[in-house]
Motif scaffolding. Structure first.
Motif, PDB file in Angstrom:
ATOM      1  N   SER A   1      -0.725  -2.785  14.785  1.00  0.00           N
ATOM      2  CA  SER A   1      -0.017  -2.540  16.033  1.00  0.00           C
ATOM      3  C   SER A   1       0.729  -1.223  15.957  1.00  0.00           C
ATOM      4  CB  SER A   1       0.968  -3.680  16.300  1.00  0.00           C
ATOM      5  OG  SER A   1       2.054  -3.605  15.414  1.00  0.00           O
ATOM      6  N   ASP A   2       1.204  -0.752  17.127  1.00  0.00           N
ATOM      7  CA  ASP A   2       1.967   0.497  17.168  1.00  0.00           C
ATOM      8  C   ASP A   2       3.217   0.409  16.316  1.00  0.00           C
ATOM      9  OD1 ASP A   2       0.134   1.604  18.814  1.00  0.00           O
ATOM     10  OD2 ASP A   2       1.274   1.300  20.676  1.00  0.00           O
ATOM     11  N   ARG A   3       3.869  -0.766  16.321  1.00  0.00           N
ATOM     12  CA  ARG A   3       5.104  -0.907  15.553  1.00  0.00           C
ATOM     13  C   ARG A   3       4.843  -0.757  14.054  1.00  0.00           C
ATOM     14  NH1 ARG A   3       7.448  -6.271  18.405  1.00  0.00           N
ATOM     15  NH2 ARG A   3       5.211  -6.646  18.527  1.00  0.00           N
ATOM     16  N   LEU A   4       3.730  -1.306  13.596  1.00  0.00           N
ATOM     17  CA  LEU A   4       3.376  -1.148  12.181  1.00  0.00           C
ATOM     18  C   LEU A   4       3.064   0.307  11.857  1.00  0.00           C
ATOM     19  CD1 LEU A   4       1.153  -4.209  11.158  1.00  0.00           C
ATOM     20  CD2 LEU A   4       3.225  -3.404  10.038  1.00  0.00           C
ATOM     21  N   GLU A   5       2.340   0.980  12.745  1.00  0.00           N
ATOM     22  CA  GLU A   5       1.993   2.385  12.540  1.00  0.00           C
ATOM     23  C   GLU A   5       3.241   3.248  12.425  1.00  0.00           C
ATOM     24  OE1 GLU A   5      -1.037   4.075  12.092  1.00  0.00           O
ATOM     25  OE2 GLU A   5      -1.635   2.013  11.650  1.00  0.00           O
ATOM     26  N   LYS A   6       4.262   2.919  13.227  1.00  0.00           N
ATOM     27  CA  LYS A   6       5.494   3.710  13.202  1.00  0.00           C
ATOM     28  C   LYS A   6       6.214   3.636  11.853  1.00  0.00           C
ATOM     29  CE  LYS A   6       6.499   3.511  18.176  1.00  0.00           C
ATOM     30  NZ  LYS A   6       7.418   2.977  19.221  1.00  0.00           N
ATOM     31  N   LEU A   7       5.943   2.584  11.096  1.00  0.00           N
ATOM     32  CA  LEU A   7       6.583   2.444   9.794  1.00  0.00           C
ATOM     33  C   LEU A   7       6.078   3.472   8.785  1.00  0.00           C
ATOM     34  CD1 LEU A   7       6.715  -1.447   9.344  1.00  0.00           C
ATOM     35  CD2 LEU A   7       8.579   0.093   9.998  1.00  0.00           C
ATOM     36  N   LYS A   8       4.935   4.099   9.074  1.00  0.00           N
ATOM     37  CA  LYS A   8       4.401   5.131   8.179  1.00  0.00           C
ATOM     38  C   LYS A   8       5.320   6.351   8.126  1.00  0.00           C
ATOM     39  CE  LYS A   8      -0.512   3.942   8.643  1.00  0.00           C
ATOM     40  NZ  LYS A   8      -1.850   4.393   9.105  1.00  0.00           N
ATOM     41  N   ALA A   9       6.101   6.524   9.164  1.00  0.00           N
ATOM     42  CA  ALA A   9       7.000   7.690   9.232  1.00  0.00           C
ATOM     43  C   ALA A   9       8.383   7.386   8.651  1.00  0.00           C
ATOM     44  CB  ALA A   9       7.141   8.156  10.679  1.00  0.00           C
ATOM     45  N   LEU A  10       8.574   6.176   8.149  1.00  0.00           N
ATOM     46  CA  LEU A  10       9.883   5.767   7.635  1.00  0.00           C
ATOM     47  C   LEU A  10       9.776   5.532   6.130  1.00  0.00           C
ATOM     48  CD1 LEU A  10      12.773   5.059   8.579  1.00  0.00           C
ATOM     49  CD2 LEU A  10      12.016   2.679   8.795  1.00  0.00           C
ATOM     50  N   THR A  11      10.472   6.361   5.357  1.00  0.00           N
ATOM     51  CA  THR A  11      10.374   6.291   3.896  1.00  0.00           C
ATOM     52  C   THR A  11      11.180   5.131   3.334  1.00  0.00           C
ATOM     53  OG1 THR A  11      10.065   8.680   3.733  1.00  0.00           O
ATOM     54  CG2 THR A  11      10.762   7.538   1.737  1.00  0.00           C
ATOM     55  N   PHE A  12      10.542   4.342   2.488  1.00  0.00           N
ATOM     56  CA  PHE A  12      11.251   3.289   1.763  1.00  0.00           C
ATOM     57  C   PHE A  12      11.886   3.880   0.504  1.00  0.00           C
ATOM     58  CE2 PHE A  12      10.728   0.073  -1.739  1.00  0.00           C
ATOM     59  CZ  PHE A  12      11.875  -0.637  -1.440  1.00  0.00           C
ATOM     60  N   GLN A  13      11.065   4.546  -0.294  1.00  0.00           N
ATOM     61  CA  GLN A  13      11.536   5.220  -1.511  1.00  0.00           C
ATOM     62  C   GLN A  13      10.488   6.262  -1.869  1.00  0.00           C
ATOM     63  OE1 GLN A  13      10.484   5.311  -4.915  1.00  0.00           O
ATOM     64  NE2 GLN A  13      12.361   6.428  -5.462  1.00  0.00           N
ATOM     65  N   ARG A  14      10.930   7.394  -2.378  1.00  0.00           N
ATOM     66  CA  ARG A  14      10.033   8.540  -2.529  1.00  0.00           C
ATOM     67  C   ARG A  14       8.736   8.198  -3.271  1.00  0.00           C
ATOM     68  NH1 ARG A  14      13.262  11.978  -5.104  1.00  0.00           N
ATOM     69  NH2 ARG A  14      12.345  11.608  -7.152  1.00  0.00           N
ATOM     70  N   GLU A  15       8.848   7.600  -4.471  1.00  0.00           N
ATOM     71  CA  GLU A  15       7.647   7.283  -5.241  1.00  0.00           C
ATOM     72  C   GLU A  15       6.888   6.089  -4.676  1.00  0.00           C
ATOM     73  OE1 GLU A  15      10.557   7.893  -6.675  1.00  0.00           O
ATOM     74  OE2 GLU A  15      10.286   9.429  -8.238  1.00  0.00           O
ATOM     75  N   LEU A  16       7.615   5.171  -4.072  1.00  0.00           N
ATOM     76  CA  LEU A  16       6.999   3.924  -3.610  1.00  0.00           C
ATOM     77  C   LEU A  16       6.440   4.023  -2.193  1.00  0.00           C
ATOM     78  CD1 LEU A  16       9.633   1.442  -5.073  1.00  0.00           C
ATOM     79  CD2 LEU A  16       7.316   1.847  -5.933  1.00  0.00           C
ATOM     80  N   GLY A  17       6.725   5.135  -1.520  1.00  0.00           N
ATOM     81  CA  GLY A  17       6.096   5.370  -0.224  1.00  0.00           C
ATOM     82  C   GLY A  17       6.917   4.899   0.960  1.00  0.00           C
ATOM     83  N   SER A  18       6.225   4.672   2.048  1.00  0.00           N
ATOM     84  CA  SER A  18       6.861   4.329   3.327  1.00  0.00           C
ATOM     85  C   SER A  18       7.083   2.823   3.455  1.00  0.00           C
ATOM     86  CB  SER A  18       5.959   4.781   4.473  1.00  0.00           C
ATOM     87  OG  SER A  18       4.762   4.002   4.486  1.00  0.00           O
ATOM     88  N   TYR A  19       7.752   2.445   4.536  1.00  0.00           N
ATOM     89  CA  TYR A  19       7.903   1.021   4.827  1.00  0.00           C
ATOM     90  C   TYR A  19       6.561   0.391   5.200  1.00  0.00           C
ATOM     91  CZ  TYR A  19      12.904   0.350   4.333  1.00  0.00           C
ATOM     92  OH  TYR A  19      14.163   0.206   3.814  1.00  0.00           O
ATOM     93  N   HIS A  20       5.627   1.205   5.642  1.00  0.00           N
ATOM     94  CA  HIS A  20       4.275   0.703   5.892  1.00  0.00           C
ATOM     95  C   HIS A  20       3.621   0.315   4.574  1.00  0.00           C
ATOM     96  CE1 HIS A  20      -0.034   0.803   6.948  1.00  0.00           C
ATOM     97  NE2 HIS A  20       0.362   0.510   8.176  1.00  0.00           N
ATOM     98  N   ASP A  21       3.829   1.158   3.538  1.00  0.00           N
ATOM     99  CA  ASP A  21       3.311   0.838   2.207  1.00  0.00           C
ATOM    100  C   ASP A  21       3.970  -0.427   1.669  1.00  0.00           C
ATOM    101  OD1 ASP A  21       1.684   3.164   2.054  1.00  0.00           O
ATOM    102  OD2 ASP A  21       3.432   4.358   1.480  1.00  0.00           O
ATOM    103  N   LYS A  22       5.279  -0.497   1.836  1.00  0.00           N
ATOM    104  CA  LYS A  22       6.006  -1.685   1.363  1.00  0.00           C
ATOM    105  C   LYS A  22       5.496  -2.940   2.058  1.00  0.00           C
ATOM    106  CE  LYS A  22      10.619  -3.793   1.097  1.00  0.00           C
ATOM    107  NZ  LYS A  22      10.467  -4.268  -0.293  1.00  0.00           N
ATOM    108  N   THR A  23       5.268  -2.840   3.362  1.00  0.00           N
ATOM    109  CA  THR A  23       4.766  -3.989   4.119  1.00  0.00           C
ATOM    110  C   THR A  23       3.434  -4.475   3.557  1.00  0.00           C
ATOM    111  OG1 THR A  23       5.927  -3.363   6.138  1.00  0.00           O
ATOM    112  CG2 THR A  23       3.984  -4.765   6.392  1.00  0.00           C
ATOM    113  N   GLY A  24       2.557  -3.529   3.205  1.00  0.00           N
ATOM    114  CA  GLY A  24       1.267  -3.898   2.619  1.00  0.00           C
ATOM    115  C   GLY A  24       1.433  -4.670   1.316  1.00  0.00           C
ATOM    116  N   ARG A  25       2.386  -4.221   0.500  1.00  0.00           N
ATOM    117  CA  ARG A  25       2.618  -4.922  -0.772  1.00  0.00           C
ATOM    118  C   ARG A  25       3.205  -6.316  -0.538  1.00  0.00           C
ATOM    119  NH1 ARG A  25       4.658   0.306  -2.073  1.00  0.00           N
ATOM    120  NH2 ARG A  25       6.813  -0.432  -1.886  1.00  0.00           N
ATOM    121  N   VAL A  26       4.136  -6.412   0.398  1.00  0.00           N
ATOM    122  CA  VAL A  26       4.763  -7.712   0.691  1.00  0.00           C
ATOM    123  C   VAL A  26       3.733  -8.687   1.265  1.00  0.00           C
ATOM    124  CG1 VAL A  26       6.498  -8.883   2.112  1.00  0.00           C
ATOM    125  CG2 VAL A  26       7.069  -6.744   0.956  1.00  0.00           C
ATOM    126  N   VAL A  27       2.830  -8.183   2.104  1.00  0.00           N
ATOM    127  CA  VAL A  27       1.763  -9.046   2.647  1.00  0.00           C
ATOM    128  C   VAL A  27       0.876  -9.568   1.512  1.00  0.00           C
ATOM    129  CG1 VAL A  27      -0.355  -9.056   4.031  1.00  0.00           C
ATOM    130  CG2 VAL A  27       1.736  -8.023   4.952  1.00  0.00           C
TER     131      VAL A  27
END
Length: 337
Positions: free
Chosen positions: A1-27
């Motif tokens: 969804s658009d909301r998930l895509e928007k998480l790509k622009a939000l950094t979780f942590q520099r080495e660990l990537g974006s909140y989109h990356d984090k979401t993938g790991r949590v899923v």
């Protein structure tokens, strides 16, 4: 969804990537654990939906203006969009517990989502070298770790913290910058401290905490049962005598190689024969309460044994039998503390 895509622009942590990356790991973590907790495919699908949507409110104007509403607003938005009750409630509460005085999520799905989110944060940060030290814990990893332990403690799920950490590290994968063995060692020490603190929060006496932790801490359901049993047993007058006998057994066996197999027919004195009979009752105990009750009944026979029997006698076969008897007794003690 658009909301998930928007998480790509939000950094979780520099080495660990974006909140989109984090979401993938949590899923991925949620799927791995949900399939062990449930065989209901629809239930599992709802858990995965909650994991996918958990961080989407971070890109909303409301949470941008009031960060303390993250999770809460996500749940409210999903509720108004007609999401299943399990999904929006899980998202709304997945940051809980936010402190020692806060409750864990009110639903099993909320607990699962909270567990996976916190696991990813803790394991991911450790994997890139962000480990709390002394009073420094800018990412509140101790609080997240305590939340993981509390959820496992209160839900009674048959997961160990280190098994969960290993699964989370697999999800982190190539983003890790530290050797896996180093990270695992650091996580082991970290979770052991969190479990020890959980016992303190639960109100167990220091002697109970130390005794229970000394024989294992990773199986929290077993640890809880042993702490409860020990707390009840600590009031028994036979406890002090039994503790001294256990220490004496440890000292006798310290420099000996004893096996658990022995021929009770080799025992000659009445006191050791009685002790062997009591041992059979101890080993047959099915749960912690029954085990401690049987151990308590050993206090008198053990004292009589040590007063009357020379364990390290000259007869090699009799000496081996007595040492094996004590070895079996020690193994029984170690089932509890």
């Amino acid at each position: 969804s658009d909301r998930l895509e928007k998480l790509k622009a939000l950094t979780f942590q520099r080495e660990l990537g974006s909140y989109h990356d984090k979401t993938g790991r949590v899923v991925a973590l949620t799927k791995a654990l949900a399939t062990k907790l449930s065989t209901d495919d629809e239930h599992i699908d709802r858990a995965l939906e909650a994991a996918r949507m958990a961080k989407c409110d971070l890109r909303t104007l409301m949470v941008g203006e009031f960060p303390e509403l993250q999770g809460i607003m996500g749940g409210e938005y999903l509720k108004r969009e007609g999401a299943h009750d399990e999904v929006w409630q899980a998202v709304k509460e997945h940051y809980r517990p936010v402190g020692a005085d806060d409750a864990i999520p009110s639903t099993p799905m909320g607990c699962l989502l909270s567990l996976c989110d916190k696991l990813d944060t803790v394991a991911g940060c450790f994997a890139v070298g962000l480990i709390p030290s002394g009073s420094k814990d800018p990412l509140a990893l101790r609080r997240a770790g305590q939340g993981i332990v509390r959820i496992l403690w209160e839900q009674g799920w048959a997961f160990t913290p280190m098994d969960l950490a290993a699964a989370a590290l697999r999800a982190v994968g190539a983003k890790a910058t530290k050797p896996e063995a180093e990270t695992t060692g650091a996580l082991l020490a970290f979770f052991k401290d969190r479990v020890a603190y959980q016992l303190e929060l639960a109100g167990y006496a220091g002697s109970v905490r130390r005794s229970a932790l000394a024989t294992g801490w990773e199986d929290l359901a077993d640890l809880k049962a042993r702490c409860e049993a020990l707390s009840a047993f600590a009031e028994d007058a036979r406890f002090a005598s039994l503790a001294q006998s256990a220490k004496r057994i440890g000292n006798i066996l310290k420099d000996e190689t004893a096996c658990g197999d022995f021929d009770s027919a080799l025992l000659v004195q009445g006191e050791e024969k009685v002790l062997a009979e009591q041992l059979a009752k101890v080993e047959a105990a099915a749960d912690q309460q029954a085990l401690l009750a049987a151990l308590a009944d050993l206090a008198g026979p053990l004292e009589a044994f040590f007063n009357a029997v020379m364990v390290k006698c000259d007869d090699p076969a009799l000496r081996a039998a007595r040492l094996s008897l004590l070895h079996r007794l020690r193994q029984a003690f170690l089932r509890v503390a």
